[in-house]
Design a protein around this motif. Structure first.
Motif, PDB file in Angstrom:
ATOM      1  N   GLU A   1       0.822  -1.207   0.000  1.00 39.78           N
ATOM      2  CA  GLU A   1       0.000   0.000   0.000  1.00 39.78           C
ATOM      3  C   GLU A   1       0.865   1.270   0.000  1.00 39.78           C
ATOM      4  O   GLU A   1       0.543   2.255  -0.680  1.00 39.78           O
ATOM      5  CB  GLU A   1      -0.935   0.018   1.206  1.00 39.78           C
ATOM      6  N   ILE A   2       1.936   1.251   0.777  1.00 42.86           N
ATOM      7  CA  ILE A   2       2.815   2.423   0.863  1.00 42.86           C
ATOM      8  C   ILE A   2       3.470   2.698  -0.491  1.00 42.86           C
ATOM      9  O   ILE A   2       3.520   3.839  -0.963  1.00 42.86           O
ATOM     10  CB  ILE A   2       3.874   2.230   1.965  1.00 42.86           C
ATOM     11  N   ASN A   3       3.967   1.632  -1.141  1.00 41.96           N
ATOM     12  CA  ASN A   3       4.605   1.821  -2.445  1.00 41.96           C
ATOM     13  C   ASN A   3       3.599   2.211  -3.528  1.00 41.96           C
ATOM     14  O   ASN A   3       3.904   3.022  -4.412  1.00 41.96           O
ATOM     15  CB  ASN A   3       5.371   0.559  -2.837  1.00 41.96           C
ATOM     16  N   GLU A   4       2.393   1.663  -3.442  1.00 39.61           N
ATOM     17  CA  GLU A   4       1.349   2.068  -4.385  1.00 39.61           C
ATOM     18  C   GLU A   4       0.962   3.531  -4.142  1.00 39.61           C
ATOM     19  O   GLU A   4       0.673   4.271  -5.093  1.00 39.61           O
ATOM     20  CB  GLU A   4       0.123   1.162  -4.237  1.00 39.61           C
ATOM     21  N   GLY A   5       0.972   3.943  -2.883  1.00 43.41           N
ATOM     22  CA  GLY A   5       0.679   5.333  -2.559  1.00 43.41           C
ATOM     23  C   GLY A   5       1.724   6.277  -3.126  1.00 43.41           C
ATOM     24  O   GLY A   5       1.399   7.356  -3.639  1.00 43.41           O
ATOM     25  N   GLY A   6       2.991   5.876  -3.051  1.00 40.24           N
ATOM     26  CA  GLY A   6       4.056   6.691  -3.630  1.00 40.24           C
ATOM     27  C   GLY A   6       3.901   6.829  -5.131  1.00 40.24           C
ATOM     28  O   GLY A   6       4.095   7.922  -5.691  1.00 40.24           O
ATOM     29  N   ALA A   7       3.539   5.735  -5.801  1.00 38.91           N
ATOM     30  CA  ALA A   7       3.318   5.785  -7.247  1.00 38.91           C
ATOM     31  C   ALA A   7       2.128   6.684  -7.585  1.00 38.91           C
ATOM     32  O   ALA A   7       2.155   7.436  -8.565  1.00 38.91           O
ATOM     33  CB  ALA A   7       3.097   4.370  -7.787  1.00 38.91           C
ATOM     34  N   TYR A   8       1.082   6.604  -6.757  1.00 34.80           N
ATOM     35  CA  TYR A   8      -0.096   7.460  -6.954  1.00 34.80           C
ATOM     36  C   TYR A   8       0.286   8.937  -6.837  1.00 34.80           C
ATOM     37  O   TYR A   8      -0.127   9.768  -7.658  1.00 34.80           O
ATOM     38  CB  TYR A   8      -1.155   7.097  -5.914  1.00 34.80           C
ATOM     39  N   LEU A   9       1.069   9.262  -5.813  1.00 38.89           N
ATOM     40  CA  LEU A   9       1.504  10.647  -5.599  1.00 38.89           C
ATOM     41  C   LEU A   9       2.326  11.146  -6.791  1.00 38.89           C
ATOM     42  O   LEU A   9       2.103  12.253  -7.292  1.00 38.89           O
ATOM     43  CB  LEU A   9       2.306  10.722  -4.308  1.00 38.89           C
ATOM     44  N   ASN A  10       3.266  10.316  -7.257  1.00 43.28           N
ATOM     45  CA  ASN A  10       4.095  10.709  -8.404  1.00 43.28           C
ATOM     46  C   ASN A  10       3.238  11.010  -9.625  1.00 43.28           C
ATOM     47  O   ASN A  10       3.470  11.997 -10.335  1.00 43.28           O
ATOM     48  CB  ASN A  10       5.087   9.598  -8.745  1.00 43.28           C
ATOM     49  N   ASN A  11       2.249  10.157  -9.872  1.00 44.31           N
ATOM     50  CA  ASN A  11       1.392  10.343 -11.037  1.00 44.31           C
ATOM     51  C   ASN A  11       0.535  11.605 -10.897  1.00 44.31           C
ATOM     52  O   ASN A  11       0.338  12.349 -11.868  1.00 44.31           O
ATOM     53  CB  ASN A  11       0.497   9.124 -11.231  1.00 44.31           C
ATOM     54  N   TRP A  12       0.049  11.856  -9.663  1.00 50.41           N
ATOM     55  CA  TRP A  12      -0.759  13.057  -9.432  1.00 50.41           C
ATOM     56  C   TRP A  12       0.060  14.323  -9.686  1.00 50.41           C
ATOM     57  O   TRP A  12      -0.402  15.245 -10.367  1.00 50.41           O
ATOM     58  CB  TRP A  12      -1.293  13.054  -8.003  1.00 50.41           C
ATOM     59  N   VAL A  13       1.274  14.358  -9.157  1.00 52.13           N
ATOM     60  CA  VAL A  13       2.141  15.528  -9.370  1.00 52.13           C
ATOM     61  C   VAL A  13       2.471  15.668 -10.854  1.00 52.13           C
ATOM     62  O   VAL A  13       2.469  16.782 -11.404  1.00 52.13           O
ATOM     63  CB  VAL A  13       3.428  15.413  -8.524  1.00 52.13           C
ATOM     64  N   TYR A  14       2.762  14.553 -11.503  1.00 55.85           N
ATOM     65  CA  TYR A  14       3.062  14.576 -12.932  1.00 55.85           C
ATOM     66  C   TYR A  14       1.902  15.176 -13.727  1.00 55.85           C
ATOM     67  O   TYR A  14       2.107  16.048 -14.593  1.00 55.85           O
ATOM     68  CB  TYR A  14       3.354  13.154 -13.421  1.00 55.85           C
TER      69      TYR A  14
END
Length: 348
Positions: A123-136
């Protein structure tokens, strides 16, 4: 266009106005947009960076708009939208999971034997990927509108999506990293998008970053040291200790800044972790380290970068602490003011 005819920059600040008390109240009004990213999911030691945005905004209202170096640059318009509450809520939830996970592995337990811990790290790593995509997505949208963009964190991992967006829109460029830490660990503590892996992920995922120049580094592990030795063509590090020793022996800051600038390519992204400064200026940052620079030294460096003809294409300001400390907020606000002005001046 915003009508500035009734706005007096010498008058008391109107708290109903936006960032720096300026009367720019939408993306359309401004040339430069500061994207707030309230995220610190993998910060385990000192917390508070995700909640630094509001104190910085409030402190920004106390800044005098006149500076001989900048003139009326602020008239281009600086605007910061409201922080995304969903991002902050997700960060808070995942940070609690990360604390439990780190406590578990610190005691030598095997993650694979614990179903809950396996779920947490996923979940933590998926959250990091989600954040990166949102900022992108957010920054890509702003860049395609022709906006200049800066990012206000949050922890250091928040800028990866922005740097990816810049790579796709600006081509090759260099990163100037001001930081106490290398941030070159691979998946630190099992977290793919840890703040301690911020620049490792940039180098690994953004091929357009042709050069990383680090300044102020004074904490790193053997893994990072080996990575630096293996990547000398792409990374140049000005270690805090070595810089200080040279200055103690008579080298001037002007001489050293010239050497830093020589290492930079024509287009520059500034990644500014405030723990690169002397911790008296940022006592509530996540992991303060003795040493570091005065804010004026870094502003002098950026001024000389712009004067050299190199173009600043974006910036992030991260790891500013909150904890109701006026020092952190006011230093953060003034750093942000300088970065906004130099970004505008560099793109005139």
């Amino acid at each position: 266009m915003v009508d500035l005819s009734t706005f007096d920059p010498n008058d008391v600040c109107n708290p109903e106005n936006g960032l720096f008390g300026l009367p720019f109240n939408s993306v359309d009004d401004a040339k430069l947009i500061v994207l707030p990213v309230p995220w610190e999911a993998t910060v385990i030691y000192g917390s508070g960076t995700a909640r630094s945005i509001d104190p910085i905004l409030k402190a920004s209202l106390q800044i005098d708009l006149f500076d001989p170096d900048f003139g009326d640059t602020w008239k281009n318009g600086f605007y910061m939208p409201e922080p995304n509450k969903k991002i902050l809520t997700k960060s808070d939830y995942l940070r609690k999971e990360a604390e439990l996970f780190v406590d578990y592995i610190c005691h030598g337990e095997e993650v694979g034997k614990n179903t809950f811990m396996c779920k947490s790290i996923r979940e933590i790593n998926e959250g990091g990927a989600y954040l990166n995509n949102w900022v992108y997505e957010q920054t890509t949208n702003l860049l395609t509108q022709g906006k200049l963009v800066g990012l206000l964190g949050g922890d250091h991992c928040t800028s990866l999506g922005f740097i990816k967006a810049l790579g796709e829109t600006k081509g090759d460029f260099g990163v100037l990293q001001i930081d106490a830490h290398c941030d070159l660990r691979k998946a630190y503590e099992g977290f793919t998008y840890s703040h301690a892996s911020a620049l490792y992920n940039v180098l690994n995922e953004v091929p357009q970053v042709s050069k990383l120049v680090q300044l102020g580094i004074r904490e790193f592990c053997e893994e990072e040291w080996n990575f630096l030795q293996e990547n000398k063509e792409r990374i140049y590090t000005f270690y805090d200790k070595k810089v200080k020793e040279r200055m103690y022996e008579g080298a001037t800051w002007n001489t050293i800044t010239n050497e830093i600038i020589e290492q930079l390519p024509d287009k520059i992204y500034i990644s500014f972790d405030v723990d690169g400064l002397d911790p008296k200026l940022c006592p509530n940052t996540g992991l303060p380290v003795q040493g570091g620079f005065e804010a004026e030294q870094i502003m002098y460096l950026i001024k000389k970068i712009v004067a050299s003809g190199r173009k600043v294409i974006g910036f992030d300001l991260v790891e500013v602490g909150s904890n109701n400390n006026i020092i952190d907020a006011t230093v953060g606000a003034r750093l942000l003011w300088n970065l906004c002005n130099w970004l505008c001046l560099s793109n005139q």
